[in-house]
Structure formats: structure tokens, C-alpha cells
Design a protein around this motif. Sequence first.
Motif, PDB file in Angstrom:
ATOM      1  N   HIS A 159      50.847  65.904  56.414  1.00  0.00           N
ATOM      2  CA  HIS A 159      51.502  64.647  56.754  1.00  0.00           C
ATOM      3  C   HIS A 159      52.164  64.784  58.124  1.00  0.00           C
ATOM      4  CE1 HIS A 159      51.668  63.474  52.300  1.00  0.00           C
ATOM      5  NE2 HIS A 159      51.047  62.490  52.912  1.00  0.00           N
ATOM      6  N   MET A 160      52.150  63.712  58.873  1.00  0.00           N
ATOM      7  CA  MET A 160      52.865  63.636  60.147  1.00  0.00           C
ATOM      8  C   MET A 160      53.710  62.371  60.140  1.00  0.00           C
ATOM      9  SD  MET A 160      51.311  63.018  63.974  1.00  0.00           S
ATOM     10  CE  MET A 160      52.368  62.486  65.332  1.00  0.00           C
ATOM     11  N   VAL A 161      54.980  62.504  60.493  1.00  0.00           N
ATOM     12  CA  VAL A 161      55.868  61.362  60.661  1.00  0.00           C
ATOM     13  C   VAL A 161      55.860  60.989  62.144  1.00  0.00           C
ATOM     14  CG1 VAL A 161      58.225  60.498  60.446  1.00  0.00           C
ATOM     15  CG2 VAL A 161      57.325  62.107  58.741  1.00  0.00           C
ATOM     16  N   VAL A 162      55.386  59.786  62.456  1.00  0.00           N
ATOM     17  CA  VAL A 162      55.306  59.342  63.853  1.00  0.00           C
ATOM     18  C   VAL A 162      56.691  58.879  64.310  1.00  0.00           C
ATOM     19  CG1 VAL A 162      54.266  57.720  65.474  1.00  0.00           C
ATOM     20  CG2 VAL A 162      52.887  58.682  63.604  1.00  0.00           C
ATOM     21  N   GLU A 163      57.216  59.566  65.294  1.00  0.00           N
ATOM     22  CA  GLU A 163      58.511  59.212  65.870  1.00  0.00           C
ATOM     23  C   GLU A 163      58.342  58.333  67.112  1.00  0.00           C
ATOM     24  OE1 GLU A 163      60.985  63.295  64.907  1.00  0.00           O
ATOM     25  OE2 GLU A 163      59.339  63.379  66.359  1.00  0.00           O
ATOM     26  N   VAL A 164      57.347  58.671  67.938  1.00  0.00           N
ATOM     27  CA  VAL A 164      57.156  57.985  69.224  1.00  0.00           C
ATOM     28  C   VAL A 164      55.698  57.548  69.363  1.00  0.00           C
ATOM     29  CG1 VAL A 164      57.445  58.132  71.722  1.00  0.00           C
ATOM     30  CG2 VAL A 164      58.883  59.536  70.231  1.00  0.00           C
ATOM     31  N   PRO A 165      55.416  56.240  69.393  1.00  0.00           N
ATOM     32  CA  PRO A 165      54.052  55.788  69.641  1.00  0.00           C
ATOM     33  C   PRO A 165      53.603  56.111  71.068  1.00  0.00           C
ATOM     34  CG  PRO A 165      55.378  54.044  68.638  1.00  0.00           C
ATOM     35  CD  PRO A 165      56.323  55.132  69.069  1.00  0.00           C
ATOM     36  N   ARG A 166      52.318  56.367  71.220  1.00  0.00           N
ATOM     37  CA  ARG A 166      51.765  56.657  72.549  1.00  0.00           C
ATOM     38  C   ARG A 166      52.108  55.554  73.549  1.00  0.00           C
ATOM     39  NH1 ARG A 166      46.571  56.714  71.316  1.00  0.00           N
ATOM     40  NH2 ARG A 166      46.384  58.942  71.013  1.00  0.00           N
ATOM     41  N   TRP A 167      52.354  55.959  74.787  1.00  0.00           N
ATOM     42  CA  TRP A 167      52.655  55.138  75.969  1.00  0.00           C
ATOM     43  C   TRP A 167      54.082  54.611  75.989  1.00  0.00           C
ATOM     44  CZ3 TRP A 167      48.926  57.261  77.932  1.00  0.00           C
ATOM     45  CH2 TRP A 167      47.596  57.116  77.534  1.00  0.00           C
ATOM     46  N   THR A 168      54.898  54.877  74.957  1.00  0.00           N
ATOM     47  CA  THR A 168      56.288  54.422  74.983  1.00  0.00           C
ATOM     48  C   THR A 168      57.189  55.527  75.529  1.00  0.00           C
ATOM     49  OG1 THR A 168      56.726  55.097  72.691  1.00  0.00           O
ATOM     50  CG2 THR A 168      55.883  52.863  73.058  1.00  0.00           C
ATOM     51  N   ASN A 169      58.413  55.171  75.891  1.00  0.00           N
ATOM     52  CA  ASN A 169      59.314  56.096  76.585  1.00  0.00           C
ATOM     53  C   ASN A 169      60.561  56.480  75.798  1.00  0.00           C
ATOM     54  OD1 ASN A 169      57.870  54.282  78.673  1.00  0.00           O
ATOM     55  ND2 ASN A 169      58.509  56.029  79.916  1.00  0.00           N
ATOM     56  N   ALA A 170      60.944  55.679  74.813  1.00  0.00           N
ATOM     57  CA  ALA A 170      62.174  55.961  74.072  1.00  0.00           C
ATOM     58  C   ALA A 170      62.033  57.280  73.311  1.00  0.00           C
ATOM     59  CB  ALA A 170      62.475  54.823  73.104  1.00  0.00           C
ATOM     60  N   LYS A 171      62.988  58.176  73.501  1.00  0.00           N
ATOM     61  CA  LYS A 171      62.943  59.489  72.857  1.00  0.00           C
ATOM     62  C   LYS A 171      63.506  59.363  71.439  1.00  0.00           C
ATOM     63  CE  LYS A 171      63.648  64.391  73.862  1.00  0.00           C
ATOM     64  NZ  LYS A 171      63.788  64.783  72.453  1.00  0.00           N
ATOM     65  N   MET A 172      62.651  58.920  70.537  1.00  0.00           N
ATOM     66  CA  MET A 172      63.029  58.748  69.140  1.00  0.00           C
ATOM     67  C   MET A 172      62.770  60.052  68.383  1.00  0.00           C
ATOM     68  SD  MET A 172      63.825  55.573  69.542  1.00  0.00           S
ATOM     69  CE  MET A 172      64.317  55.218  67.860  1.00  0.00           C
ATOM     70  N   GLU A 173      63.618  60.333  67.377  1.00  0.00           N
ATOM     71  CA  GLU A 173      63.441  61.564  66.625  1.00  0.00           C
ATOM     72  C   GLU A 173      64.104  61.483  65.255  1.00  0.00           C
ATOM     73  OE1 GLU A 173      65.104  64.380  69.356  1.00  0.00           O
ATOM     74  OE2 GLU A 173      67.162  63.946  68.753  1.00  0.00           O
ATOM     75  N   ILE A 174      63.599  62.298  64.339  1.00  0.00           N
ATOM     76  CA  ILE A 174      64.238  62.423  63.037  1.00  0.00           C
ATOM     77  C   ILE A 174      65.637  62.990  63.252  1.00  0.00           C
ATOM     78  CG2 ILE A 174      64.180  63.679  60.846  1.00  0.00           C
ATOM     79  CD1 ILE A 174      61.103  63.579  61.025  1.00  0.00           C
ATOM     80  N   ALA A 175      66.630  62.279  62.739  1.00  0.00           N
ATOM     81  CA  ALA A 175      68.024  62.684  62.938  1.00  0.00           C
ATOM     82  C   ALA A 175      68.371  63.758  61.911  1.00  0.00           C
ATOM     83  CB  ALA A 175      68.953  61.479  62.807  1.00  0.00           C
ATOM     84  N   THR A 176      68.166  65.004  62.276  1.00  0.00           N
ATOM     85  CA  THR A 176      68.290  66.111  61.325  1.00  0.00           C
ATOM     86  C   THR A 176      69.722  66.337  60.845  1.00  0.00           C
ATOM     87  OG1 THR A 176      68.492  67.693  63.145  1.00  0.00           O
ATOM     88  CG2 THR A 176      66.281  67.304  62.258  1.00  0.00           C
ATOM     89  N   LYS A 177      70.707  65.802  61.570  1.00  0.00           N
ATOM     90  CA  LYS A 177      72.111  66.036  61.206  1.00  0.00           C
ATOM     91  C   LYS A 177      72.738  64.843  60.501  1.00  0.00           C
ATOM     92  CE  LYS A 177      72.602  69.204  65.115  1.00  0.00           C
ATOM     93  NZ  LYS A 177      73.252  69.474  66.428  1.00  0.00           N
ATOM     94  N   ASP A 178      71.966  63.767  60.302  1.00  0.00           N
ATOM     95  CA  ASP A 178      72.480  62.550  59.671  1.00  0.00           C
ATOM     96  C   ASP A 178      72.021  62.448  58.218  1.00  0.00           C
ATOM     97  OD1 ASP A 178      73.356  62.086  62.213  1.00  0.00           O
ATOM     98  OD2 ASP A 178      72.323  60.171  62.476  1.00  0.00           O
TER      99      ASP A 178
END
Length: 291
Positions: A46-65
Motif C-alpha cells: 500500500h502507498m498513501v499519496v501525500e503529494v500529487p504529481r506536479w503540485t508544490n505543497a509539501k504535504m505529509e503524514i503528521a507523525t506527531k499528531d
Amino acid sequence: MSFLTEERGNPNTLSYRLYFKNSNGKYLSPFHDIPMFADEAQNIFHMVVEVPRWTNAKMEIATKDPLNPIKQDVKKGNLRYVANVFPHKGYIWNYGAIPQTWEDPGHKDNDTGCCGDNDPIDVCEIGSKVCSRGDVIKVKVLGVLAMIDEGETDWKVIAINVDDPEAKDLNNISDVRRLKPGYLEATVDWFRRYKVPDGKPENQFAFNGEFKDKDFAIETIKATHGFWKALLSQQTNAGELNCKNTCVSEGNSPFCCSADEAKAVVDGSCACGDASPIPTSVDKWFYYAKN
């Protein structure tokens, strides 16, 4: 197995969160509750998509939340966007992570000589479809790149969505080199230079920037799964990581989160609202001579 997402807060602001739940509406952690394997016998992950191709926002799984929603990374109080370092526009693949993996910052890798970066292992999905943020897709692993990010091992798995039309022809890193000429070189170039606009030096790589093959990549992923299991069984100190989960830990574990507790986490976040505009500076290009 299917997964749904629920947006909270205002997109493109500090309040934005993307929470995950199963097909029955039960909230869960994409870090801990989504199985690593989609098909263990076939080594499909399984892969969780954080950032779609060609976009710039640095989205990520919030490991501390709590519940580890996807949110935008923040630096000095500001939302982070990756620069367009010519000739690359945003992220050049669908970018995300494999759940139930963890690069242990207390473990020094024998090959790289550096410890892990305290995050799930990263994935670059190279298929033809542009995914959406929060998609959970099934991927076939093709190889891996060992980036050294500020002295930490930061593996970058190269994979392809099993449902992609190109998937049948791509079975190892050599196939990528043959069928997508220049793509692997562009990937190394992207990771080498993407932090330079922020005033940081170019990133370095183990193995002289060469990609390791499928078998090496799979063993690396399995090793990070072992580190994650040690984390959830409290054999390793979690530090600031939030390990609460609704599906994995037993009731006597401090990491066990009831459905009501999980719902309270989501209900306690900001209601979904209108998106704020993305700064115009995100569309600018950054040029510099390569070292």
C-alpha cells in the motif's frame, strides 16, 4: 480493502487536515492502521499519496499528531512549498509513504552509515495517472535510492501503481531505465537540488547516487517494517511520535485508541472551510548552475 478521507480546516492554511477512515466510517491512522502489504505473496504494498504529481505543497503524514492526518509541513510559521527548480515543476512523481514502516533514527544503516529520518519510508510512484491527495493505492516496487538528507538516511522507493497501464512492462529498476530514459537521472537531480532555494546545500546519496534493484528495495522496506513493529510494541522509544491507532494495538496498550476517542480527535479539529489562495510565488522558477 478501501479507505476514505475527510477534510477538515481550510485548504492552503495551517488549519488544514486530511483524516482517514475505513469503508465503515471508522477513523484510523494512515501511519499505523493501513496494512503495509496489499498482497504479501506478490510483494504488493500500500502507498498513501501525500503529494500529487506536479503540485508544490509539501504535504505529509503528521507523525506527531493524533491519528496522523495529512497536513502541510511548516517552517518558521509558514506553509512549505517546494520550489520549481528548472526544469522540474513541483514534484515529478506521485509522492507518498508506505504505511507501517519507520526509519529508526536510532539505527545506523550498514550501507549508508547514517541513521533513519524518523518518518515512514518515502515512495515515488512513476505511473501515468496523477493521483489525488489521500489516495491509498497498491504499488509494485521497482527499486530504491538512498538519499542522505542532513546526515540522515532517507530512502526513496521507486514504484508503480499496479493498476497503471505501464505496470505490466515495469518489473525492476532496469526496466525504468530502458523504458523511461532520463527519468531516473531527473529523480536524482530533483532530490539533489530541491532544498537549494531554501539556502541549503545539495543533498548527497549513498551508492554514488545509483539506484538499487527491486530485491534490495523490498528488503529495505521490510527492515523499516521491523523498526515500526518495535515502535508499536514499545521496544523502541517513540519520542514525540504519536502511535495511537484504532486497529493494531490491543486494549492494554497505551497506543490503543477507541473509535469514540478517534472521533473526538476529528470532531475537535476545525470544520471544513473554503480554501485560501496559493501564493503566486509558488509558480516562480528557480535557476542555478549545477555543481
